[in-house]
Design a protein around this motif. Structure first.
Motif, PDB file in Angstrom:
ATOM      1  N   ALA A 484       0.834  -1.202   0.000  1.00  0.00           N
ATOM      2  CA  ALA A 484       0.000   0.000   0.000  1.00  0.00           C
ATOM      3  C   ALA A 484       0.871   1.255   0.000  1.00  0.00           C
ATOM      4  CB  ALA A 484      -0.928   0.005   1.213  1.00  0.00           C
ATOM      5  N   ASP A 485       0.885   1.978  -1.113  1.00  0.00           N
ATOM      6  CA  ASP A 485       1.573   3.264  -1.181  1.00  0.00           C
ATOM      7  C   ASP A 485       0.625   4.350  -0.681  1.00  0.00           C
ATOM      8  OD1 ASP A 485       4.115   2.585  -2.227  1.00  0.00           O
ATOM      9  OD2 ASP A 485       3.255   2.340  -4.226  1.00  0.00           O
ATOM     10  N   ARG A 486       0.978   4.949   0.442  1.00  0.00           N
ATOM     11  CA  ARG A 486       0.138   5.995   1.041  1.00  0.00           C
ATOM     12  C   ARG A 486       1.006   7.188   1.438  1.00  0.00           C
ATOM     13  NH1 ARG A 486      -5.158   3.650   1.569  1.00  0.00           N
ATOM     14  NH2 ARG A 486      -5.713   5.740   2.297  1.00  0.00           N
ATOM     15  N   GLN A 487       0.391   8.358   1.421  1.00  0.00           N
ATOM     16  CA  GLN A 487       1.121   9.558   1.823  1.00  0.00           C
ATOM     17  C   GLN A 487       1.376   9.525   3.327  1.00  0.00           C
ATOM     18  OE1 GLN A 487      -1.150  12.948   0.494  1.00  0.00           O
ATOM     19  NE2 GLN A 487      -0.597  12.640  -1.653  1.00  0.00           N
ATOM     20  N   GLY A 574      16.564   4.464   2.188  1.00  0.00           N
ATOM     21  CA  GLY A 574      15.781   3.287   1.823  1.00  0.00           C
ATOM     22  C   GLY A 574      14.522   3.610   1.060  1.00  0.00           C
ATOM     23  N   PHE A 575      14.395   4.839   0.550  1.00  0.00           N
ATOM     24  CA  PHE A 575      13.220   5.240  -0.217  1.00  0.00           C
ATOM     25  C   PHE A 575      13.523   5.168  -1.709  1.00  0.00           C
ATOM     26  CE2 PHE A 575      12.851   7.593   3.811  1.00  0.00           C
ATOM     27  CZ  PHE A 575      11.603   7.148   4.228  1.00  0.00           C
ATOM     28  N   PRO A 576      12.667   4.513  -2.505  1.00  0.00           N
ATOM     29  CA  PRO A 576      12.871   4.508  -3.954  1.00  0.00           C
ATOM     30  C   PRO A 576      12.811   5.936  -4.496  1.00  0.00           C
ATOM     31  CG  PRO A 576      11.263   2.845  -3.301  1.00  0.00           C
ATOM     32  CD  PRO A 576      11.510   3.696  -2.098  1.00  0.00           C
ATOM     33  N   ARG A 577      13.791   6.317  -5.264  1.00  0.00           N
ATOM     34  CA  ARG A 577      13.843   7.681  -5.772  1.00  0.00           C
ATOM     35  C   ARG A 577      12.607   8.025  -6.601  1.00  0.00           C
ATOM     36  NH1 ARG A 577      18.190  11.085  -6.083  1.00  0.00           N
ATOM     37  NH2 ARG A 577      17.934  12.907  -7.444  1.00  0.00           N
ATOM     38  N   SER A 578      12.084   7.028  -7.299  1.00  0.00           N
ATOM     39  CA  SER A 578      10.922   7.274  -8.161  1.00  0.00           C
ATOM     40  C   SER A 578       9.691   7.702  -7.374  1.00  0.00           C
ATOM     41  CB  SER A 578      10.599   6.023  -8.984  1.00  0.00           C
ATOM     42  OG  SER A 578      10.295   4.936  -8.116  1.00  0.00           O
ATOM     43  N   LYS A 579       9.686   7.416  -6.072  1.00  0.00           N
ATOM     44  CA  LYS A 579       8.528   7.780  -5.252  1.00  0.00           C
ATOM     45  C   LYS A 579       8.653   9.152  -4.593  1.00  0.00           C
ATOM     46  CE  LYS A 579       6.995   3.097  -4.027  1.00  0.00           C
ATOM     47  NZ  LYS A 579       6.573   2.218  -2.903  1.00  0.00           N
ATOM     48  N   LEU A 580       9.835   9.760  -4.676  1.00  0.00           N
ATOM     49  CA  LEU A 580      10.069  11.023  -3.972  1.00  0.00           C
ATOM     50  C   LEU A 580       9.842  12.200  -4.908  1.00  0.00           C
ATOM     51  CD1 LEU A 580      13.313  10.048  -2.001  1.00  0.00           C
ATOM     52  CD2 LEU A 580      10.942   9.984  -1.193  1.00  0.00           C
ATOM     53  N   SER A 591       4.664  12.409  -0.895  1.00  0.00           N
ATOM     54  CA  SER A 591       5.221  11.311  -1.690  1.00  0.00           C
ATOM     55  C   SER A 591       4.785   9.986  -1.068  1.00  0.00           C
ATOM     56  CB  SER A 591       6.753  11.400  -1.712  1.00  0.00           C
ATOM     57  OG  SER A 591       7.174  12.590  -2.323  1.00  0.00           O
ATOM     58  N   ALA A 592       3.982   9.219  -1.797  1.00  0.00           N
ATOM     59  CA  ALA A 592       3.419   7.989  -1.255  1.00  0.00           C
ATOM     60  C   ALA A 592       4.485   6.912  -1.097  1.00  0.00           C
ATOM     61  CB  ALA A 592       2.294   7.484  -2.149  1.00  0.00           C
ATOM     62  N   VAL A 593       4.526   6.304   0.062  1.00  0.00           N
ATOM     63  CA  VAL A 593       5.454   5.212   0.358  1.00  0.00           C
ATOM     64  C   VAL A 593       4.691   4.125   1.116  1.00  0.00           C
ATOM     65  CG1 VAL A 593       7.483   6.697   0.429  1.00  0.00           C
ATOM     66  CG2 VAL A 593       6.206   6.270   2.538  1.00  0.00           C
ATOM     67  N   THR A 594       5.274   2.949   1.217  1.00  0.00           N
ATOM     68  CA  THR A 594       4.654   1.878   1.990  1.00  0.00           C
ATOM     69  C   THR A 594       5.074   1.982   3.453  1.00  0.00           C
ATOM     70  OG1 THR A 594       6.469   0.321   1.678  1.00  0.00           O
ATOM     71  CG2 THR A 594       4.756   0.356  -0.021  1.00  0.00           C
TER      72      THR A 594
END
Length: 846
Positions: A484-487, A574-580, A591-594
């Motif tokens: 679940a990608d959530r803000q 540890g955050f994917p750059r594509s999500k930031l 930026s939505a992350v799990t």
């Protein structure tokens, strides 16, 4: 006599010819089939198909996967009474014959000649072993001859005990159970060693018809077969008359037992299953792999309970949703469907009901409804003003009005109705409901519509200690912890503030909390971000802005640092750059992350500034206990960074000589056992990390994380998070030993309600979990690195406090960042001192 001689000679030669022909036929068949016979010595090393089993770090079973449930036993581990029962049922002359039973085969031949059909095959246990391990189940003469010859060959290669061991571990006994130990677990939920005589005889009778005559599918036929086995044991004098009578009178106690899970962790089990399937393909289900995870069983059980409790509480706070899910009643006088429906809408039970039939049907309904952790299914039998009777666990139980006082009608997410005055306001007879057993007794419950996730990680190496991906895996297998990608909202601010501290800011830096307007051609409207309170607080210290979670300060510091600079700094956590998002929305956690990714980032905060990768599999073993895989995670090593200062006076030539000598000595020494093989890389300066932790500790001590003070520990830090319209509620917090992130929200993003925040929705779950997870874990202070000093500053300006200043406080700084300028003091006529309005620099204002 002379005339009779030709006749006698004829019959003599006829018999000789028949025997000779039969012998030649057998010899021909042997010569034809012998080359195709397998090497029976392979049976000693045979690999039985066994399921994939997943265990916690402390060796408790989480789950098993595979079509064949099997738990192999040795002959010596098998109860003697079961051996007697099995031989009485299948092959009472097993220890006397040489692999085939001539009488049994002759009997089978006679039956075939007399009836024209193959009834009994006259198979011995050895012949069944030959068939089970090497042959198909087709009924042909060729297969039968091959079976006989294989049996003879097996008898020459293996002992009787070895043959019997192969049989009891291979035979199919119904309900996916292969072997007697698996059957005992499936039908009785016990080891074969724990079963009584009647139960042992029941299992011994299963090989004849495992699917059609097992005690679950056909109890009466299973009893008949069991009693036949008992009678055979009595005939062979293996049990006494009293034992026979007692066992033959026993009722059927078998029921289906799934895989006996000692730790409830279905989301983790599914993560492991997918990983093993990627590693080994379909053999993952049959090769008997044992996977040991990093999961701590105590913490996992606490995580299950805490998340479910939190979601149930949120659900109760928002009212009861009535439904029309009814269980049927069986009436003594069968009426029309309309009459039955009319009766079911009433609360009384005045009509005549066939209660035995009704309760039988309800029992079947409830058995087919899975328990969902803290809540279990029930049916309302009757309702009174002060409570209701509900049917569960094959008996009637009382649910008092107090157990449903919370059940005010749900109107919308922000509105509920009046408290019920009577149980009749909430329930009617026939309602299918859920019951939670609390410390105060049973409580009416319902499956929450809101969902959640909890991830708990050991920060020193990334070992996942507990993970829950939702309220119930049984009702929804979507793993919100990793999918679940959530803000994250304000729970992401520590990374923004860390990037600011790494780029020249200090906890005492003054930022102006004032309205700001951004115009961007890519936006439809002008962006006017606000604090959640709608207020503006003017010049604010960075530390204070974090524990008060002021949005405008976060935006201003990100604008000064630069979004791309911040992204470059944050990504290694540890955050994917594509999500930031490389824009100012990053400051507000847009930026939505799990939950897993957020918890991973917090690990770098908790462990002193090192990046670790979360992992769940600790080791993989084959069915013989051989280790196939051992995890080698990156491990935090503070001592590995320490280096001895070089002597500046040593000449280059001497230094080279020393280095060469040291290298030679190191080559002769054993490697230091304390040094990990893989060292986690540093992604955050130690001093920046300490400053950030000190600020996050204030979130717990002074800010939105105050509920964590209930744990009565001084080594806790963390941050709440609430997104726009309260669509997501978060709390990520940690001690030096454990990082835990909790998220709560709806799967389809919508508001949790105007009163739902990270501080009162997610944080209580975190506190409940950590109270168990940290039980027995000693408090451990966060280590203060060299180069950090504490000085007194003026609260209003962040400048050095004047001697004797009343409204001063201590603040941490890097040595080189200590303010040089003292605050100006105005001494009013009254004598008390205070700071004057400071003249702020543009940097401080921003």
């Amino acid at each position: 006599m002379t005339r009779a001689n030709p006749i006698l000679r004829f019959f003599f030669w006829l018999i000789v010819s028949i025997f000779a022909g039969t012998g030649l036929l057998i010899l021909a068949i042997y010569l034809f089939l012998a080359p195709t016979l397998p090497d029976t010595q392979e049976l000693k090393n045979v690999e039985l198909q066994t399921p994939l089993r997943v265990y916690s770090a402390d060796g408790l079973l989480i789950s098993e996967f595979g079509e064949k449930r099997r738990s192999p036993l040795t002959y010596d581990e098998t109860p003697k009474q079961f051996i007697n029962a099995l031989l009485a049922s299948e092959d009472d002359a097993f220890f006397e014959h040489f692999g085939i039973d001539l009488k049994g085969l002759a009997r089978a031949v006679v039956e075939l000649i007399r009836t024209g059909r193959k009834k009994s095959g006259g198979s011995t246990i050895t012949m069944q072993v030959a068939k089970n391990y090497y042959l198909s189940s087709e009924k042909t003469f060729t297969r039968k001859f091959t079976e006989i010859m294989l049996a003879l060959k097996i008898e020459q290669s293996l002992s009787k005990e070895e043959i019997l061991e192969l049989y009891i571990n291979k035979i199919y006994l119904g309900k996916r159970a292969y072997g007697i130990e698996a059957a005992a677990q499936v039908y009785y939920g016990k080891s074969i060693k724990e079963l009584n005589l009647a139960q042992l005889a029941m299992i011994a009778g299963l090989p004849q018809a495992p699917s059609a005559a097992n005690p679950i599918n056909n109890p009466q036929r299973a009893i008949d077969r069991r009693n036949y086995v008992l009678a055979r044991m009595r005939t062979l004098d293996k049990i006494t008359a009293e034992e026979f009578e007692e066992a033959a009178r026993e009722p059927v106690t078998a029921r289906y037992h799934g895989a006996t899970s000692e730790v409830t962790a279905p989301y983790i089990a599914e993560m492991v299953r997918r990983d093993m399937l990627d590693r080994y393909g379909d053999s993952a289900y049959t090769a008997g792999y044992n996977v040991y995870t990093t999961v701590d069983s105590k913490r996992q059980q606490a995580a299950n309970r805490s998340l479910q409790s939190g979601l149930l509480k949120y659900d109760r706070d928002h009212g009861y949703r009535r439904h029309d899910n009814k269980a049927p009643f069986t009436l003594l006088t069968v009426g029309t469907d309309e009459l039955l429906q009319e009766w079911l809408t009433k609360a009384d039970t005045s009509r005549d009901i066939d209660w035995p039939a009704t309760l039988d049907e309800w029992s079947s309904l409830l058995r087919n409804s899975n328990e969902l952790g803290l809540i279990s299914p029930a049916v309302i039998a009757s309702v009174e003003d002060n409570g209701a009777w509900y049917y569960q666990s094959d008996r009637l139980n009382w649910l008092p009005l107090a157990g449903m006082a919370w059940a005010k009608p749900y109107i919308d997410v922000n509105t509920i109705g009046k408290e019920p005055e009577s149980a009749r306001d909430v329930l009617t007879a026939g309602d299918r409901v859920w019951i939670e057993q609390s410390n105060d007794g049973p409580v009416l419950a319902q499956i929450p519509e809101a969902e959640g996730a909890l991830v708990s990680i050991r920060p020193d190496d990334g070992a996942i200690q507990a993970l829950v991906g939702g309220f119930s895996f049984g009702s929804n297998k979507f793993n919100r912890a990793i999918q679940a990608d959530r803000q994250p909202g304000s729970a992401f601010k520590p990374f923004i503030y860390s990037s600011a501290l790494a780029n020249g800011f200090t906890p005492a830096s003054i930022i102006n909390d004032a309205p700001v307007v951004f115009e961007d051609k890519s936006l439809e409207n002008t962006w006017r971000p606000e604090n959640h309170s709608g207020k503006f607080y003017g010049p604010t210290r960075l530390r204070e802005a974090l524990y008060k979670s002021q949005n405008l300060v976060s935006i201003r510091i990100l604008k000064q640092v630069g979004p791309r600079t911040a992204v470059n700094y944050i990504e290694p956590f540890g955050f994917p750059r594509s999500k930031l998002n490389a824009d100012l929305s990053l400051a507000l956690g847009a930026s939505a992350v799990t939950p897993m990714e957020l918890a991973t980032g917090y690990c770098a905060l908790a462990n002193g500034g090192f990046a670790v990768k979360p992992y769940i599999i600790s080791r993989i073993e084959d069915d013989n206990g051989n280790i196939l895989y051992n995890a080698e995670p990156d491990v935090v090593c503070h001592d590995c960074e320490k280096e001895s200062p070089a002597d500046a006076e040593v000449a280059a030539e001497e230094l080279l000589t020393i280095e060469q000598e040291l290298a030679a000595l190191e080559a002769q020494q054993e490697p230091d056992a304390e040094t990990p093989a893989n060292i986690a890389p540093r992604v955050m300066d130690a001093r920046t990390n300490f400053l950030m932790i000190s600020m996050l500790r204030d979130v717990v001590r002074l800010g939105t994380g105050k509920r964590a003070l209930a744990l009565n520990r001084s080594d806790l830090a963390g941050k709440t998070g609430t997104t726009n319209d309260q669509k997501d509620a978060w709390f990520s917090g940690f001690s030096p030993d454990l990082v835990t992130t909790v998220w709560i929200g709806f799967d389809q993003p919508s508001t949790l309600g105007r009163w739902a925040y990270g501080s009162n929705t997610a944080l209580p779950v975190w506190v409940d979990y950590m109270s168990t997870a940290l039980d027995g874990v000693a408090e451990r202070p966060f280590e203060q690195p060299e180069g950090i000093v504490s000085v007194r500053i003026d609260k209003e300006t962040g400048l050095l406090a004047a001697p004797g200043q009343a409204n001063a406080m201590f603040e941490y700084f890097r040595e080189e960042d200590v303010p040089k300028e003292p605050a100006k003091i105005i001494t009013p006529a009254g004598g008390s001192n205070s700071t004057a309005e400071p003249e702020l620099t543009p940097e401080q204002l921003f």
